[in-house]
Write a protein that holds these residues in place. Sequence first.
Motif, PDB file in Angstrom:
ATOM      1  N   ALA A 107       0.868  -1.180   0.000  1.00 40.08           N
ATOM      2  CA  ALA A 107       0.000   0.000   0.000  1.00 40.08           C
ATOM      3  C   ALA A 107       0.902   1.225   0.000  1.00 40.08           C
ATOM      4  O   ALA A 107       2.130   1.108   0.051  1.00 40.08           O
ATOM      5  CB  ALA A 107      -0.934  -0.008   1.208  1.00 40.08           C
ATOM      6  N   GLY A 108       0.301   2.406  -0.066  1.00 36.32           N
ATOM      7  CA  GLY A 108       1.112   3.614  -0.083  1.00 36.32           C
ATOM      8  C   GLY A 108       0.259   4.854  -0.130  1.00 36.32           C
ATOM      9  O   GLY A 108      -0.963   4.800   0.023  1.00 36.32           O
TER      10      GLY A 108
ATOM     11  N   GLY B 104      -4.145  -1.239  -2.111  1.00 42.13           N
ATOM     12  CA  GLY B 104      -4.815   0.051  -1.962  1.00 42.13           C
ATOM     13  C   GLY B 104      -3.830   1.159  -1.699  1.00 42.13           C
ATOM     14  O   GLY B 104      -2.630   0.911  -1.508  1.00 42.13           O
ATOM     15  N   VAL B 105      -4.333   2.389  -1.717  1.00 41.65           N
ATOM     16  CA  VAL B 105      -3.490   3.559  -1.465  1.00 41.65           C
ATOM     17  C   VAL B 105      -4.295   4.658  -0.783  1.00 41.65           C
ATOM     18  O   VAL B 105      -5.516   4.735  -0.926  1.00 41.65           O
ATOM     19  CB  VAL B 105      -2.886   4.151  -2.773  1.00 41.65           C
ATOM     20  N   ASN B 106      -3.573   5.495  -0.069  1.00 38.24           N
ATOM     21  CA  ASN B 106      -4.131   6.778   0.363  1.00 38.24           C
ATOM     22  C   ASN B 106      -3.897   7.789  -0.745  1.00 38.24           C
ATOM     23  O   ASN B 106      -2.926   7.686  -1.497  1.00 38.24           O
ATOM     24  CB  ASN B 106      -3.457   7.271   1.645  1.00 38.24           C
TER      25      ASN B 106
ATOM     26  N   THR C  80      -8.945   7.469   0.382  1.00 39.15           N
ATOM     27  CA  THR C  80      -8.600   6.065   0.585  1.00 39.15           C
ATOM     28  C   THR C  80      -9.145   5.228  -0.569  1.00 39.15           C
ATOM     29  O   THR C  80     -10.350   5.263  -0.841  1.00 39.15           O
ATOM     30  CB  THR C  80      -9.202   5.548   1.917  1.00 39.15           C
ATOM     31  N   LEU C  81      -8.268   4.506  -1.240  1.00 37.95           N
ATOM     32  CA  LEU C  81      -8.682   3.615  -2.325  1.00 37.95           C
ATOM     33  C   LEU C  81      -8.375   2.175  -1.945  1.00 37.95           C
ATOM     34  O   LEU C  81      -7.330   1.882  -1.365  1.00 37.95           O
ATOM     35  CB  LEU C  81      -7.940   3.943  -3.625  1.00 37.95           C
ATOM     36  N   ILE C  82      -9.315   1.288  -2.267  1.00 34.98           N
ATOM     37  CA  ILE C  82      -9.116  -0.139  -2.063  1.00 34.98           C
ATOM     38  C   ILE C  82      -9.156  -0.806  -3.435  1.00 34.98           C
ATOM     39  O   ILE C  82     -10.101  -0.593  -4.208  1.00 34.98           O
ATOM     40  CB  ILE C  82     -10.220  -0.723  -1.160  1.00 34.98           C
ATOM     41  N   PHE C  83      -8.111  -1.553  -3.771  1.00 34.35           N
ATOM     42  CA  PHE C  83      -8.066  -2.296  -5.026  1.00 34.35           C
ATOM     43  C   PHE C  83      -8.657  -3.680  -4.767  1.00 34.35           C
ATOM     44  O   PHE C  83      -8.025  -4.525  -4.141  1.00 34.35           O
ATOM     45  CB  PHE C  83      -6.635  -2.410  -5.544  1.00 34.35           C
ATOM     46  N   ARG C  84      -9.867  -3.905  -5.242  1.00 28.22           N
ATOM     47  CA  ARG C  84     -10.573  -5.148  -4.964  1.00 28.22           C
ATOM     48  C   ARG C  84     -10.070  -6.286  -5.842  1.00 28.22           C
ATOM     49  O   ARG C  84      -9.510  -6.069  -6.904  1.00 28.22           O
ATOM     50  CB  ARG C  84     -12.079  -4.950  -5.169  1.00 28.22           C
TER      51      ARG C  84
ATOM     52  N   ALA D 263      -6.391   7.140   9.254  1.00 35.75           N
ATOM     53  CA  ALA D 263      -5.578   6.080   8.644  1.00 35.75           C
ATOM     54  C   ALA D 263      -6.053   4.676   9.024  1.00 35.75           C
ATOM     55  O   ALA D 263      -5.722   3.703   8.347  1.00 35.75           O
ATOM     56  CB  ALA D 263      -4.114   6.252   9.056  1.00 35.75           C
ATOM     57  N   VAL D 264      -6.835   4.570  10.096  1.00 31.03           N
ATOM     58  CA  VAL D 264      -7.220   3.258  10.634  1.00 31.03           C
ATOM     59  C   VAL D 264      -8.052   2.425   9.655  1.00 31.03           C
ATOM     60  O   VAL D 264      -7.721   1.254   9.403  1.00 31.03           O
ATOM     61  CB  VAL D 264      -7.955   3.420  11.983  1.00 31.03           C
ATOM     62  N   PRO D 265      -9.154   2.949   9.067  1.00 26.35           N
ATOM     63  CA  PRO D 265      -9.980   2.094   8.198  1.00 26.35           C
ATOM     64  C   PRO D 265      -9.226   1.546   6.992  1.00 26.35           C
ATOM     65  O   PRO D 265      -9.407   0.373   6.624  1.00 26.35           O
ATOM     66  CB  PRO D 265     -11.121   3.031   7.758  1.00 26.35           C
ATOM     67  N   GLY D 266      -8.383   2.371   6.366  1.00 24.01           N
ATOM     68  CA  GLY D 266      -7.615   1.912   5.213  1.00 24.01           C
ATOM     69  C   GLY D 266      -6.652   0.808   5.595  1.00 24.01           C
ATOM     70  O   GLY D 266      -6.580  -0.236   4.922  1.00 24.01           O
TER      71      GLY D 266
END
Length: 277
Positions: free
Chosen positions: A9-10, A62-64, A92-96, A253-256
């Motif tokens: 992540a990053g 994922g990334v911020n 916040t992005l999540i790569f599914r 930052a916690v949820p990501g």
Amino acid sequence: MSEQNIPLAGVIGSPVAHSKSPQIHRHWLSTMGLKGHYVPMNVSQDDLKTVLQTLPKAGFVGVNITIPHKVAVLELADLVTDRAILIGAANTLIFRQDGKIHADNTDGYGFIKNLQNAPGGWDAQAGPAALFGAGGAARAVIAALLDAGVPEVLIANRTRVRAEALRSDFGKRLRVFDWVQAGNMLDHAATVVNTTSLGMIGQPPLRVPLDGLQKGAMVTDIVYAPLKTKLLEVAEEAGCRTVDGLGMLLHQAVPGFERWFGARPTVDSATRAAALR
């Protein structure tokens, strides 16, 4: 676990070298004994789409997203949460695993958690909130305050038309004040928030009369450089409760982290120390 399965992540921004997110996430990975890496990436607006399409293929989960890409990523995401749509930005992005990019905004979550974790807690319904500023951060804070149950948000911005636009978006629980009358908002405010960069290191001071601050009011500044801004200093002297802006950064930052690395981290004094290194 094989090397190719270690989650990556990053944070993506431009510039990005100043970001404290790598320190925070690396601290959690280390203290929780998790496999994973978190890296800063300086990406131009022209390259943003290509980079987001490529990262999942390289093992990123994922990334911020930080300035200046928080609005642009909404157009590049396949799925966008309601709160990100309301705020008009994602951080916040999540790569599914199905290849879709999921966009969320956790800034408001981090803001509220920061208040709730203050000594003595925070009562959203104690009275109106007074808010300085009408930029992107203000949108996230207003959405969170209203959702938490604050009865009314009083808002002043140096350019009144931007504050009026927020009232148009968020409705009649917002009341707009002229910037020259900003100090008058404090007379009945149970919560006071500065969402501007005024008072930050290298920025002009927040020149708003603060003599209306009510004893016992909760005062916070989303600026965290310096940790104790002039607003927080004056508020302490007036008998207010104060919360610095670093906690918002930590809690958002916690949820990501939880989604990317599979475990929920704790925001504590060690986390704060890691961010301030």
